[in-house]
Structure formats: structure tokens, C-alpha cells
Write an enzyme that holds these catalytic residues in place. Structure first.
Site, PDB file in Angstrom:
ATOM      1  N   HIS A   1       0.855  -1.185   0.000  1.00 34.56           N
ATOM      2  CA  HIS A   1       0.000   0.000   0.000  1.00 34.56           C
ATOM      3  C   HIS A   1       0.886   1.228   0.000  1.00 34.56           C
ATOM      4  O   HIS A   1       1.945   1.236   0.632  1.00 34.56           O
ATOM      5  CB  HIS A   1      -0.904   0.013   1.243  1.00 34.56           C
ATOM      6  CG  HIS A   1      -2.091   0.901   1.091  1.00 34.56           C
ATOM      7  ND1 HIS A   1      -2.039   2.252   1.295  1.00 34.56           N
ATOM      8  CD2 HIS A   1      -3.353   0.610   0.707  1.00 34.56           C
ATOM      9  CE1 HIS A   1      -3.249   2.771   1.067  1.00 34.56           C
ATOM     10  NE2 HIS A   1      -4.050   1.804   0.706  1.00 34.56           N
TER      11      HIS A   1
ATOM     12  N   ASP B   1      -7.898  -5.270  -0.152  1.00 36.53           N
ATOM     13  CA  ASP B   1      -8.353  -6.188  -1.205  1.00 36.53           C
ATOM     14  C   ASP B   1      -8.019  -7.636  -0.922  1.00 36.53           C
ATOM     15  O   ASP B   1      -8.431  -8.524  -1.673  1.00 36.53           O
ATOM     16  CB  ASP B   1      -7.723  -5.768  -2.545  1.00 36.53           C
ATOM     17  CG  ASP B   1      -8.360  -4.490  -3.065  1.00 36.53           C
ATOM     18  OD1 ASP B   1      -7.627  -3.548  -3.415  1.00 36.53           O
ATOM     19  OD2 ASP B   1      -9.601  -4.438  -3.074  1.00 36.53           O
TER      20      ASP B   1
HETATM   21  C1  SDX Z   1      -6.255  -0.205  -3.027  1.00 38.72           C
HETATM   22  O1  SDX Z   1      -4.531   4.318  -2.153  1.00 38.72           O
HETATM   23  C2  SDX Z   1      -5.478   3.725  -1.528  1.00 38.72           C
HETATM   24  O2  SDX Z   1      -5.905   4.088  -0.478  1.00 38.72           O
HETATM   25  C3  SDX Z   1      -6.034   2.494  -2.267  1.00 38.72           C
HETATM   26  C4  SDX Z   1      -7.044   1.647  -1.501  1.00 38.72           C
HETATM   27  C5  SDX Z   1      -8.342   2.416  -1.251  1.00 38.72           C
HETATM   28  O3  SDX Z   1      -9.028   2.089  -0.286  1.00 38.72           O
HETATM   29  O4  SDX Z   1      -8.698   3.242  -2.138  1.00 38.72           O
HETATM   30  O5  SDX Z   1      -6.482   1.255  -0.255  1.00 38.72           O
HETATM   31  C6  SDX Z   1      -7.409   0.396  -2.308  1.00 38.72           C
HETATM   32  O6  SDX Z   1      -6.031   0.130  -4.162  1.00 38.72           O
HETATM   33  C7  SDX Z   1      -5.373  -1.177  -2.296  1.00 38.72           C
HETATM   34  C8  SDX Z   1      -4.187  -1.661  -3.182  1.00 38.72           C
HETATM   35  C9  SDX Z   1      -4.662  -2.808  -4.055  1.00 38.72           C
HETATM   36  N1  SDX Z   1      -3.586  -3.206  -5.000  1.00 38.72           N
HETATM   37  C10 SDX Z   1      -2.900  -4.334  -4.866  1.00 38.72           C
HETATM   38  O7  SDX Z   1      -3.056  -5.138  -3.943  1.00 38.72           O
HETATM   39  C11 SDX Z   1      -1.904  -4.600  -5.995  1.00 38.72           C
HETATM   40  C12 SDX Z   1      -0.574  -5.057  -5.415  1.00 38.72           C
HETATM   41  N2  SDX Z   1       0.020  -3.923  -4.696  1.00 38.72           N
HETATM   42  C13 SDX Z   1       1.072  -3.175  -5.351  1.00 38.72           C
HETATM   43  O8  SDX Z   1       0.890  -3.038  -6.730  1.00 38.72           O
HETATM   44  C14 SDX Z   1       1.463  -1.894  -4.610  1.00 38.72           C
HETATM   45  O9  SDX Z   1       1.667  -2.241  -3.293  1.00 38.72           O
HETATM   46  C15 SDX Z   1       0.568  -0.676  -4.651  1.00 38.72           C
HETATM   47  C16 SDX Z   1       0.208  -0.298  -6.037  1.00 38.72           C
HETATM   48  C17 SDX Z   1      -0.665  -0.890  -3.858  1.00 38.72           C
HETATM   49  C18 SDX Z   1       1.358   0.487  -4.019  1.00 38.72           C
HETATM   50  O10 SDX Z   1       2.439   0.702  -4.836  1.00 38.72           O
HETATM   51  P1  SDX Z   1       3.544   1.803  -4.483  1.00 38.72           P
HETATM   52  O11 SDX Z   1       3.208   2.566  -3.247  1.00 38.72           O
HETATM   53  O12 SDX Z   1       3.785   2.593  -5.725  1.00 38.72           O
HETATM   54  O13 SDX Z   1       4.764   0.910  -4.110  1.00 38.72           O
HETATM   55  P2  SDX Z   1       5.986   0.640  -5.080  1.00 38.72           P
HETATM   56  O14 SDX Z   1       5.476   0.081  -6.370  1.00 38.72           O
HETATM   57  O15 SDX Z   1       6.822   1.869  -5.114  1.00 38.72           O
HETATM   58  O16 SDX Z   1       6.756  -0.536  -4.323  1.00 38.72           O
HETATM   59  C19 SDX Z   1       7.675  -0.223  -3.261  1.00 38.72           C
HETATM   60  C20 SDX Z   1       8.474  -1.509  -3.071  1.00 38.72           C
HETATM   61  C21 SDX Z   1       8.996  -2.087  -4.389  1.00 38.72           C
HETATM   62  O17 SDX Z   1      10.141  -2.835  -4.078  1.00 38.72           O
HETATM   63  P3  SDX Z   1      11.589  -2.225  -4.563  1.00 38.72           P
HETATM   64  O18 SDX Z   1      11.502  -2.095  -6.078  1.00 38.72           O
HETATM   65  O19 SDX Z   1      11.724  -0.894  -3.856  1.00 38.72           O
HETATM   66  O20 SDX Z   1      12.590  -3.271  -4.109  1.00 38.72           O
HETATM   67  O21 SDX Z   1       7.601  -2.527  -2.525  1.00 38.72           O
HETATM   68  C22 SDX Z   1       7.478  -3.601  -3.460  1.00 38.72           C
HETATM   69  C23 SDX Z   1       7.920  -3.075  -4.805  1.00 38.72           C
HETATM   70  O22 SDX Z   1       8.435  -4.127  -5.591  1.00 38.72           O
HETATM   71  N3  SDX Z   1       6.064  -3.975  -3.498  1.00 38.72           N
HETATM   72  C24 SDX Z   1       5.631  -5.234  -3.640  1.00 38.72           C
HETATM   73  C25 SDX Z   1       4.239  -5.158  -3.589  1.00 38.72           C
HETATM   74  N4  SDX Z   1       3.875  -3.878  -3.433  1.00 38.72           N
HETATM   75  C26 SDX Z   1       5.016  -3.154  -3.376  1.00 38.72           C
HETATM   76  N5  SDX Z   1       6.309  -6.393  -3.812  1.00 38.72           N
HETATM   77  C27 SDX Z   1       5.547  -7.522  -3.939  1.00 38.72           C
HETATM   78  N6  SDX Z   1       4.194  -7.521  -3.903  1.00 38.72           N
HETATM   79  C28 SDX Z   1       3.509  -6.370  -3.738  1.00 38.72           C
HETATM   80  N7  SDX Z   1       2.192  -6.376  -3.693  1.00 38.72           N
END
Ligand code: SDX
Length: 392
Positions: free
Chosen positions: A261, A315
Site C-alpha cells: 500500500h 483487497d
Molecule cells: C487499493 O490508495 C489507496 O488508499 C487504495 C485503496 C483504497 O481504499 O482506495 O487502499 C485500495 O487500491 C489497495 C491496493 C490494491 N492493489 C494491490 O493489492 C496490488 C498489489 N500492490 C502493489 O501493486 C502496490 O503495493 C501498490 C500499487 C498498492 C502500491 O504501490 P507503491 O506505493 O507505488 O509501491 P511501489 O510500487 O513503489 O513498491 C515499493 C516496493 C517495491 O520494491 P523495490 O523495487 O523498492 O525493491 O515494494 C514492493 C515493490 O516491488 N512492493 C511489492 C508489492 N507492493 C510493493 N512487492 C511484492 N508484492 C507487492 N504487492
């Protein structure tokens, strides 16, 4: 004016000032108008929470009854919208059907009187009342059946479940579904709410605002993740396969759906409440082995990714609740939209009363002073590709 430092995805950049909800990502705390989500989940209802979010305070008994009465009397949709939905392909995703029908509402209520409280209230009532009916109508029609009319003797959650299945839900199922709607109603400036605000800031109609937000929520990185989580749990299949699946996913740098998140760096408080709800459903509808897989995966991800602040988000468990209620997977995100209409409308109302059209700037990385090259002198430089696989 000096350019504020560029932040990809506007991470950490305030886009507005708002009094609607508050999240502390380190504490795992969520408040709607200052009230903790745990309190609202335990004691409130979705419509009472929607009223709180939109008008800023809890309604008294008379205000709530009047609001509920208005919602009941506006649940039906125009037959032209129903006829339009009959032309949608059964194979289409329900989020696309919802976005199209939400925008179509604007055709019937095109007058814009944004600063008239009566107009705002009418738009709020129509959208909260009609969105569930449109989701349920598409579900029945894509199965080849006529949609059923809403039942005025049923509450908001029970009526939706009835319109979806043509069967009246048990009180427990209706109550748990209503709590799910409360949990999904609002969450500060997430992507779909930001879309709603940007669209609202041009003073377009509220139906276009909601259609814009629906399109944004549909993405798998946002509201679409709840459907992807169930696909993932089905692919894993058993607790024994959890570690091999996770190893492979991390080796491929894939995102684990339902985890991570932008704001929460601990477990999303809504995920914790959703887990309690799914366990309550087990008592009435029996256990679901996918829940064991989900909990095993949660433990495994914590071992590997807790140091990055990657924990379950809203989710992760929501799909297991809806699955227990017999709801098809591709309706999970439309249900998220039904709930989030309350938050989108709260931000729409807040935006139009303190408005400045969104127009950010950019850091330009392109060229300058380029010549116009006649077509006869141009080299073949674009990537060559065939669209055959996509031109069905
Ligand atoms: C919702 O914003 C809100 O409030 C949204 C929500 C709402 O109520 O409206 O809460 C609802 O959208 C929840 C999120 C649902 N999405 C998912 O579950 C999809 C999987 N999650 C990721 O795609 C991600 O965590 C996000 C999109 C939710 C957040 O992405 P960010 O903040 O842009 O994080 P990032 O891509 O910069 O990642 C930071 C690090 C990375 O590692 P490094 O490259 O720094 O080594 O964390 C890792 C990412 O690879 N990472 C994950 C991960 N999420 C982040 N690694 C593995 N699995 C994941 N799910």
C-alpha cells in the site's frame, strides 16, 4: 512560482486539503470524519456512514430515516438505461458496464446547478441509489435474464444481494455485506478519488465524475486487486503450494495481489476486520479452504517482505467474504465501486465548494526547435508490430 520537487505517482505530495478521512499508515489507523473505522464497522450502517462522509456529521434519527426513504424511492433505473445495458456483450467486464451506465445517468439529469444544495443532494441520492441497481441488472442480463426491480421493503445491502440473486439474503449475510460497504466507502486521496476530484474541478456533472472514478478503480493495482487475489488463491490451490508460488513470484519480481500500500506500512485495519467477517460467515455457510491458503500466504509474505512494509491491504480478504456470499469474482470490484461512491461524492462536494481547477505542471524532458521533415525524407524508425492478435 518555484516547481515543487517531482515525485513519481505524486507520492507524499498533498493534492488537496480535506476533512473527510484520515489515515495513519504507520499506526494502521483509519478515521471517517474523525470516527475510527472499527467503531463504524461495529455500530454504524453503510447509509449512515455515507451521510457522515458527505455531510460531515452523523444524521439524527429523522435525518437518517428521510435519507433512507429518499434512497429507496430512487433505486429504479430508466428503462432506456436498462435497454442500453441489454446491448452490452455478456463477455464484457462489469466495471466497464458500470462506467458506461454511470455516465449514461448524466443524459437524464443534464442540468448542472452545482451550488444549489438541493441539486447536490439529488445527485447524491440518485447515484447511491442507482449504482447497485445497475450492477445487479448487468449481472442478471448477462445471464440472459430480465433484471429484477428493487424491493422497497429491504435495506440497502439486503436489496442489492436480492437483486443479484433473486433470493432474500439471511440477516447475517446482509449485515456482513453492509459492513463491507462501510469498510470500502472512503480512503483519503487514492487514485480513483483523485480522478473524481480532478474531474469535479472542471465543474462537470457528478455522473461524469463518478464514471471517471469507476474507470480508475477498475485497474488491478487499485480496486481490481480483489478479483486478482481470488485468481491467485485459486492458482496456488493449497497451503503446500504457498511457498513455491511465492518464491516464483518474487524471483519474477511480480506483485503479490492484495499486498502492499502506498500509505499503510502495516496491515490495513480493514483487512483485519474483513478477516473477522469471513470467519463469522464460516459459522453460517461453512469453512473455505482458500482462507487457509490466504492465511498461509500472509505469514509467508510477512517473512519475506515485512521489512519493506508489505502487508495485506483491503483487497486481500474482501474477495473471500464475497465468495462466501456466492458473489461472482468479477463483481468484486463493482461492489468496491458501490461503496466508494460515498467517498467519491464526499470529495466531489468538498471540491466544488472550495474549487480551483487541477492543472499541475511538468518537468519537460523532450526536444526543442525540431525541423518538420517532409514524409518523403523520413526514415523507417517506428517499432513494427502487428495488431492482429488484438483486432478480434
Ligand atoms: C487499493 O490508495 C489507496 O488508499 C487504495 C485503496 C483504497 O481504499 O482506495 O487502499 C485500495 O487500491 C489497495 C491496493 C490494491 N492493489 C494491490 O493489492 C496490488 C498489489 N500492490 C502493489 O501493486 C502496490 O503495493 C501498490 C500499487 C498498492 C502500491 O504501490 P507503491 O506505493 O507505488 O509501491 P511501489 O510500487 O513503489 O513498491 C515499493 C516496493 C517495491 O520494491 P523495490 O523495487 O523498492 O525493491 O515494494 C514492493 C515493490 O516491488 N512492493 C511489492 C508489492 N507492493 C510493493 N512487492 C511484492 N508484492 C507487492 N504487492
Amino acid at each position: 512560482m518555484s516547481i515543487v520537487e517531482y515525485r513519481a505517482g505524486l507520492e507524499g505530495v498533498p493534492a488537496t486539503q480535506s476533512a473527510i478521512s484520515f489515515v495513519d499508515g504507520r499506526q494502521g489507523l483509519l478515521e471517517y470524519r474523525g470516527i475510527r473505522i472499527e467503531e463504524l464497522a461495529a455500530h454504524s450502517t453503510f447509509l449512515e456512514t455515507a451521510y457522515l462522509l458527505i455531510w460531515g456529521e452523523l444524521p439524527n434519527q429523522k435525518e437518517l430515516e428521510s435519507f433512507e426513504r429518499e434512497i429507496r424511492s430512487h433505486r429504479r433505473i430508466k428503462y432506456r438505461i436498462r435497454d442500453m445495458m441489454k446491448c452490452f456483450p455478456e463477455s464484457g467486464h462489469p466495471m466497464d458496464a458500470l462506467q458506461a451506465s454511470a455516465a449514461a445517468l448524466g443524459l437524464f439529469y443534464s442540468r448542472r446547478d452545482l451550488h444549489n444544495p438541493a441539486y447536490v443532494r439529488a445527485a447524491v441520492v440518485r447515484l447511491l441509489a442507482k449504482i447497485p441497481t445497475m450492477v445487479a441488472a448487468f449481472q442478471l442480463m448477462r445471464k440472459g435474464n430480465d433484471p429484477v426491480q428493487p424491493r422497497d421493503d429491504l435495506g440497502y445491502a439486503a436489496n442489492f444481494l436480492y437483486m443479484l440473486s433473486e433470493r432474500e439474503p439471511s440477516p447475517l449475510a446482509a449485515r456482513i455485506f453492509d459492513v463491507c460497504l462501510t469498510l470500502h466507502a472512503e480512503h483519503t486521496i487514492n487514485a480513483s478519488t483523485f480522478s473524481a476530484m480532478v474531474t469535479a474541478s472542471t465543474f462537470t456533472d457528478p455522473y461524469a465524475v463518478i464514471a471517471s472514478a469507476v474507470g480508475t478503480l477498475a485497474g488491478p493495482l487499485h480496486g481490481g486487486a480483489n478479483e486478482e487475489v481470488l485468481d491467485m488463491l485459486e492458482e496456488i490451490g493449497s497451503v503446500e503450494n504457498v511457498h513455491p508460488y511465492l518464491e516464483r513470484a518474487l524471483d519474477q519480481k511480480s506483485r503479490i495481489m492484495g499486498f502492499g500500500h502506498r500509505v499503510y506500512k502495516v496491515k490495513d485495519p480493514r483487512a483485519t476486520i474483513l478477516q473477522q467477517l469471513v470467519e463469522q460467515l464460516f459459522q453460517e455457510f461453512g469453512h473455505d479452504s482458500y482462507y487457509d491458503v490466504a492465511m498461509a500466504l500472509e505469514r509467508a509474505v510477512e517473512e519475506k517482505l515485512a521489512h519493506k512494509g508489505i502487508y495485506p491491504n483491503v483487497d486481500y480478504y474482501s474477495g473471500l467474504v464475497y465468495r462466501k456470499l456466492g458473489i461472482p469474482k468479477d463483481l468484486f470490484t463493482p461492489i468496491f465501486a458501490i461503496a466508494r461512491v460515498a467517498g467519491w461524492l464526499a470529495h466531489w462536494r468538498e471540491q466544488i465548494y472550495e474549487n480551483r481547477i487541477f492543472r499541475p505542471t511538468q518537468i519537460y524532458t523532450g526536444l526543442h526547435e525540431c525541423p518538420y521533415v517532409p514524409i518523403t525524407e523520413r526514415q523507417m524508425n517506428g517499432a513494427q508490430f502487428s495488431t492482429a492478435e488484438y483486432s478480434s
